[in-house]
Design an enzyme around this catalytic site. Structure first.
Site, PDB file in Angstrom:
ATOM      1  N   HIS A  67       3.809  -4.180  17.923  1.00  0.00           N
ATOM      2  CA  HIS A  67       2.805  -3.060  17.436  1.00  0.00           C
ATOM      3  C   HIS A  67       3.418  -1.995  17.025  1.00  0.00           C
ATOM      4  O   HIS A  67       4.669  -1.388  17.240  1.00  0.00           O
ATOM      5  CB  HIS A  67       1.672  -2.707  18.480  1.00  0.00           C
ATOM      6  CG  HIS A  67       2.246  -2.640  19.853  1.00  0.00           C
ATOM      7  ND1 HIS A  67       2.279  -3.546  20.926  1.00  0.00           N
ATOM      8  CD2 HIS A  67       2.686  -1.225  20.501  1.00  0.00           C
ATOM      9  CE1 HIS A  67       2.878  -3.022  22.066  1.00  0.00           C
ATOM     10  NE2 HIS A  67       3.026  -1.715  21.783  1.00  0.00           N
ATOM     11  N   CYS A 175       2.092   3.197  27.395  1.00  0.00           N
ATOM     12  CA  CYS A 175       3.244   2.577  26.793  1.00  0.00           C
ATOM     13  C   CYS A 175       3.303   3.486  25.374  1.00  0.00           C
ATOM     14  O   CYS A 175       2.661   4.354  25.296  1.00  0.00           O
ATOM     15  CB  CYS A 175       2.976   1.172  26.201  1.00  0.00           C
ATOM     16  SG  CYS A 175       1.631   1.188  24.997  1.00  0.00           S
TER      17      CYS A 175
END
Length: 292
Positions: A67, A175
């Site tokens: 991502h 994250c």
């Protein structure tokens, strides 16, 4: 908005055969280029690889979720590869990745877009659902499976409640990009706690901000804290609490081990320092000292 709104039929490729992790990432990016979701392949590729350098997004049981949140992304979008025979993605469990999903978002993506991506990352943790996507015979079938799973989750979702009862645990997940791993870690911790009969509330640092914020009262009454973060998060508020710190990946893969560490008394009492305070608190104290 539904998850499938972010998935163009042009951004899905079934039963493909990338030879390497880098080839798979390039294929995922090319799908988004074809769908018109990104304008600079090189920029998003650099971002994805920088994220991978911090820790592989190859997760357990054949799932990989690379991502990026990047200025080259024109609109929030998702691309999907199914690789039935698998490709080495440096996965944590050392197994090949068979379902690869790229989450891409602009730097200023709407909260609703980021929330839907978070929901998708969570439902991907259901192995049966994941296998159904890998075995899909057409793009239309895959999209219908995603729609059905999302609808079922929303109907069965239990509203968030305040922390209560015995064995009260609070946690924070984060994250580097906040597009998927932090949400997956929350789900994993909640599921493991439910199986063990523990009470937990999990605060998530996502790409659009903080979700499911912990209240001052919950922090005060908590018996222990788990910080599962791969970036810095505010922790001064947990001063004096038994705490375990770990990576977001460990919370996704091995949540039971974290609760076992708490049970065995391996949590250390956390003592906050000035470095642990948020910048806003430091600034307030500095201004107060000037005028006192």
């Amino acid at each position: 908005m539904k998850i499938t709104n972010f998935i163009s039929k042009k951004s899905v490729a079934l039963n493909v055969h990338p030879a390497t992790k880098l080839e798979a990432i390039d294929m995922l990016i090319d799908l988004l280029m074809t769908a018109g979701a990104i304008k600079d392949k090189g920029a998003i590729r650099r971002d994805i690889l920088a994220r991978e350098a911090q820790g592989s997004t190859g997760l357990a049981n054949g799932l990989a979720t690379p991502h990026a949140q990047d200025a080259s992304v024109k609109k929030a979008a998702i691309s999907i590869l199914t690789v039935p025979e698998g490709v080495n993605f440096d996965s944590i469990d050392e197994k090949p990745a068979r379902l690869l999903i790229l989450f891409a978002a602009p730097l200023k993506a709407a909260d609703t877009s980021l929330t839907e991506m978070g929901i998708f990352s969570v439902i991907l943790m259901d192995d049966e659902f994941k296998e159904s996507l890998i075995n899909a015979k057409s793009v239309d079938e895959l999209l219908k499976l995603i729609d059905a799973k999302e609808d079922a989750r929303k109907k069965s979702e239990i509203p968030e409640t305040q922390l209560s009862g015995e064995h009260k645990i609070i946690a924070v997940t984060a994250c580097p990009t906040g597009l998927s791993s932090s949400f997956m870690a929350r789900e994993s911790l909640k599921n493991a706690a439910a199986k063990l009969g523990l009470n937990i509330r999990v605060e998530v640092y996502g790409a659009a901000g903080v979700y499911h914020s912990l209240s001052d009262e919950e922090i005060k009454n908590a018996d222990a804290v788990i910080i599962a973060a791969s970036k810095k998060v505010p922790v001064a508020r947990f001063d004096g609490k038994p705490m375990i710190t770990t990576s977001v990946g460990t919370a996704i893969r091995k949540p039971e081990q974290l609760f076992a560490r708490l049970k065995d008394g391996h949590a250390q009492i956390f003592h906050a320092t000035e470095d642990d305070e948020p910048f806003s608190s430091k600034l307030f104290k500095k201004i107060k000292s000037i005028f006192s």
